[in-house]
Write an enzyme that holds these catalytic residues in place. Structure first.
Site, PDB file in Angstrom:
ATOM      1  CE  LYS A 145      -4.065  -2.058   0.487  1.00 41.84           C
ATOM      2  NZ  LYS A 145      -5.500  -1.844  -0.315  1.00 41.84           N
ATOM      3  CE  LYS A 146       3.938   2.692   5.744  1.00 41.98           C
ATOM      4  NZ  LYS A 146       2.833   1.792   5.913  1.00 41.98           N
ATOM      5  CG  LEU A 147       4.956  -0.310  -3.381  1.00 34.93           C
ATOM      6  CD1 LEU A 147       4.736  -1.636  -4.280  1.00 34.93           C
ATOM      7  CD2 LEU A 147       6.401   0.176  -3.542  1.00 34.93           C
ATOM      8  CG  ASP A 148      -0.547   6.161  -2.978  1.00 31.71           C
ATOM      9  OD1 ASP A 148      -1.648   6.026  -3.817  1.00 31.71           O
ATOM     10  OD2 ASP A 148      -0.130   7.309  -2.422  1.00 31.71           O
ATOM     11  CG  ASP A 186       5.341  -1.418   6.665  1.00 33.58           C
ATOM     12  OD1 ASP A 186       5.333  -1.923   7.882  1.00 33.58           O
ATOM     13  OD2 ASP A 186       4.662  -0.361   6.607  1.00 33.58           O
TER      14      ASP A 186
END
Length: 702
Positions: A160-163, A206
């Site tokens: 999700k943090k690859l946003d 993460d």
């Protein structure tokens, strides 16, 4: 293959934390505020048929949940304890969507998993009662599910943090200013600390934590980094027991016999009260063994079995459950194409997607307008009236529930067939402030379905996202006394705004699109093109219409003249106070300034309001400095005292509720005295000084 450690050793610590969490984040200590009988409160359950029980019965629900967590921790009547915990926990969880978060969801998942596992085989009360299960093997799928769950928490959070917002450093940029990152700021500027440490470090950790915990060679390094990470989170965020829960799950990735190898190091005199350290474990019907012998590779021990072990239905069901559950947990965070009604600018309700801290929001303007369906009378409601939460502002499903609830309450105030309109302005990840929902739609009558997109949701203006780099350039040209707000709006809509008299020199600057500014009292209109600006009068309303075919963007630049004047007076008073103290002030002080050199008790009697506020500010700053410079023991004592009074209140209020259920409520006077006794708090001089200081005008940065 069998798993020879016996008891799922992480469950006692996890359930201890869950039991502690019941008095904290689950809300036992303030349950009466949330579920007070007869209070006109709008609630946000996942299913409309779910409603809270009467207050005394809600306390009983929490008692059952607490006893369930305690029973799981002790391995006492294990299956019953698991059912007690998960039935009450998920009821509380589904009862209030506004309280959803990732770790609350995780607690419920772990409780459900433990219900199906053999978590009472090692160092448990059930083992003392039933020798047949004492120190018995636990099937491998038990550990597989638990390890996979924790891996998913880390890995999906990393995905999700690859946003783009996270990778570019817009999601949590404010964290870089926290004192925890001061060591990094010695060698890096704040901007790079935000980009590389906060966002880059969080992304890498993460994505890799689950893998690093899994392998023997990298596990010690993983323990160090995840422990450091969760300890920092415990200081950065108010997320209850979650950091400690994640710390407690790390040993799940070790060999299951680590408790034996750990406790065997203790002196023999202490081993009577400690878990068994014998490497021999008895076979379990939950496991499948070879015909001659079974080697528990996880615990590195060999077990002789006198008869063959056949693959039975329960073994097959356990394996099938493990596979299906892990697949479901990988897919659920991406199931938002099914539940489209819960999607807004971000997908789904916050809590089950593991998109932790990926999005930050700020709300500039919230207006609730009602219209009497019969008379046409228009009025306004205080945002958040009849609610105990602010999260409804960001979710269409909650907004629909809130509007429906208001439609039921307002007729009590002689407002017939009310229509409710919301004008909510939000900035997500440092973008423009813009509308989230269409202010022209009556939400009471608006259609909503959990499986269809919201027609009254305004789209996020992602095409304007590149402006964020220009925001930083513009803000860099301003002095410390000048504030700025960036606005974007849709064609055909307008922003109605009131400029306080405190905000002098307020102007509108057009960045993109075409505007029409109406000064309401003067009944004048001004057209502005990109690059143009105009002054707007203080103490008056104005309306900003977007008249271009494309969305407009503009900015307000203003100065809080009242705060600037106050700061200047504070500076003069401080300089005067210093001159008096060091003997360089030759002129006698007038009576209204005498409190500057008086004791704290005399300072309370200051007649000049500016002097009074200055002295109050000084006392608060002194108290805050004292608290922040306190030693470890003093901090621990302060923390323990705070938690003691919180747990004490929950315990006493629970006893009152159980007494009411058992023998009936006492006379009102006695009940009032009992509640007052339960409400006793820590000494006020030591309580929440940081928060009280933030409430003072102009000193939020402290």
């Amino acid at each position: 293959p069998p798993l020879g450690a016996g008891k799922t050793q992480a469950s006692p610590v996890l359930c201890l934390l869950m039991a502690i969490d019941i008095t904290q984040e689950r809300g036992l200590s303030h349950l009466d505020y949330k579920y007070l009988d007869g209070a006109p409160v709008c609630r946000f359950p996942l299913f409309s048929f779910l409603q809270p029980l009467p207050l005394d019965w809600m306390y009983l629900v929490y008692v059952v949940m607490f006893l369930g967590a305690l029973g799981i921790m002790l391995g006492c009547f294990y299956r019953l304890s698991c059912l007690m915990f998960i039935s009450t926990y998920w009821y509380i969880f589904f009862l209030d969507k506004t309280a959803w978060n990732n770790h609350s969801y995780l607690y419920g998942l772990i409780g459900f998993q433990l219900t199906l596992m053999d978590g009472n085989r090692y160092w448990s009360i059930d083992g003392l009662r039933r020798p047949s299960i004492r120190n018995a093997h636990v099937p491998l799928w038990n550990y597989t599910v638990l390890r996979a769950q924790i891996f998913i928490v880390y890995f999906i959070a990393g995905i999700k943090k690859l946003d783009a917002d996270w990778v570019e450093g817009y999601s949590m940029s404010y964290l870089a200013h926290h004192w925890l990152f001061d060591p990094f700021k010695v060698i890096l500027p704040v901007e790079l600390v935000s980009l590389l440490v906060v966002h880059g470090g969080g992304l890498v950790l993460d994505l890799t934590a689950g893998y690093l915990l899994f392998f023997d060679a990298t596990r010690p390094y993983a323990f160090f980094f995840v422990s450091y990470f969760h300890c920092m989170n415990s200081q950065l965020f108010s997320i209850g027991m979650f950091p400690y829960t994640m710390l407690a799950t790390s040993p799940l990735f070790c060999y299951p016999d680590w408790p034996r190898r750990f406790f065997v190091r203790f002196p023999a005199v202490l081993r009577v009260a400690l878990p068994l350290t014998s490497p021999d474990a008895q076979p379990s019907t939950s496991c499948v063994y070879n015909e001659i012998q079974a080697t528990g590779t996880e615990c590195q021990e060999t077990l002789k079995v006198s008869r063959s072990s056949k693959l039975r239905l329960r073994h097959k069901l356990g394996a099938i459950f493990a596979i299906l559950y892990i697949i479901e947990q990988f897919l659920l965070p991406y199931s938002h194409f099914i539940t489209q009604g819960y999607n807004n600018w971000t997908n789904g309700l916050y809590g089950y997607s593991w998109d932790m801290m990926v999005h930050s929001r700020s709300h500039q303007h919230v207006k609730i307008t009602y219209k009497d369906g019969k008379t046409g009378e228009i009025g306004y409601l205080n945002p958040g009236v009849f609610t105990q939460s602010r999260r409804w502002k960001d979710h269409g499903d909650m907004l629909k529930q809130y509007a429906t609830c208001l439609g039921q309450f307002l007729p009590r105030y002689n407002i017939s067939e009310p229509e409710i309109y919301f004008d909510i302005w939000v900035s997500i990840n440092e973008r423009f402030q813009q509308r989230l929902f269409d202010p022209r739609v009556d939400i009471v009558k608006a259609d909503w379905s959990p499986f269809r997109p919201n027609a009254w949701l305004m789209p996020l203006l992602v095409d304007l996202s590149p402006w964020r780099t220009k925001f930083q350039e513009i803000e860099g040209t301003l002095d410390n006394q000048t504030e700025i707000v960036f606005i974007a709006d849709f064609p055909g809509l307008y922003l109605e705004n009131f400029v306080s008299e405190d905000l002098g020199n307020t102007s509108i600057h057009v960045l993109q699109g075409k505007l029409n500014v109406e000064i309401v009292e003067e009944k004048k209109n001004y057209t502005l093109q990109p690059g143009e600006q105009m002054q707007v009068p203080a103490g008056a309303y104005h309306k900003v219409y977007t008249v271009s075919e494309d969305p407009s963007s503009y900015m307000y630049i203003y100065v809080n003249t009242t705060d600037v004047a106050l700061q200047e007076n504070f500076t003069k008073l401080f300089e005067l106070q210093e001159r008096v103290r060091n003997g360089t002030e030759t002129e006698p002080l007038p009576p209204e300034l005498q409190p500057l050199i008086a004791t704290d008790d005399d300072a309370v009697n200051a007649t000049d309001p500016v002097v009074q506020l200055f002295l109050k500010r000084q006392r608060r700053m002194k108290e805050v400095k004292k608290r922040r410079e306190a030693g470890m023991l003093e901090r621990l004592e302060r923390f323990a005292v705070k938690k003691y009074y919180s747990v004490r209140r929950g315990f006493l209020m629970t006893l009152i509720a159980l007494r009411n259920l058992a023998v009936g409520p006492p006379p009102l006077e006695q009940l009032t005295r009992e509640v007052a006794f339960a409400n006793v708090k820590e000494p006020p001089a030591e309580a929440n000084q940081d928060e009280r200081l933030k409430d003072e005008v102009g000193h939020g940065e402290l």
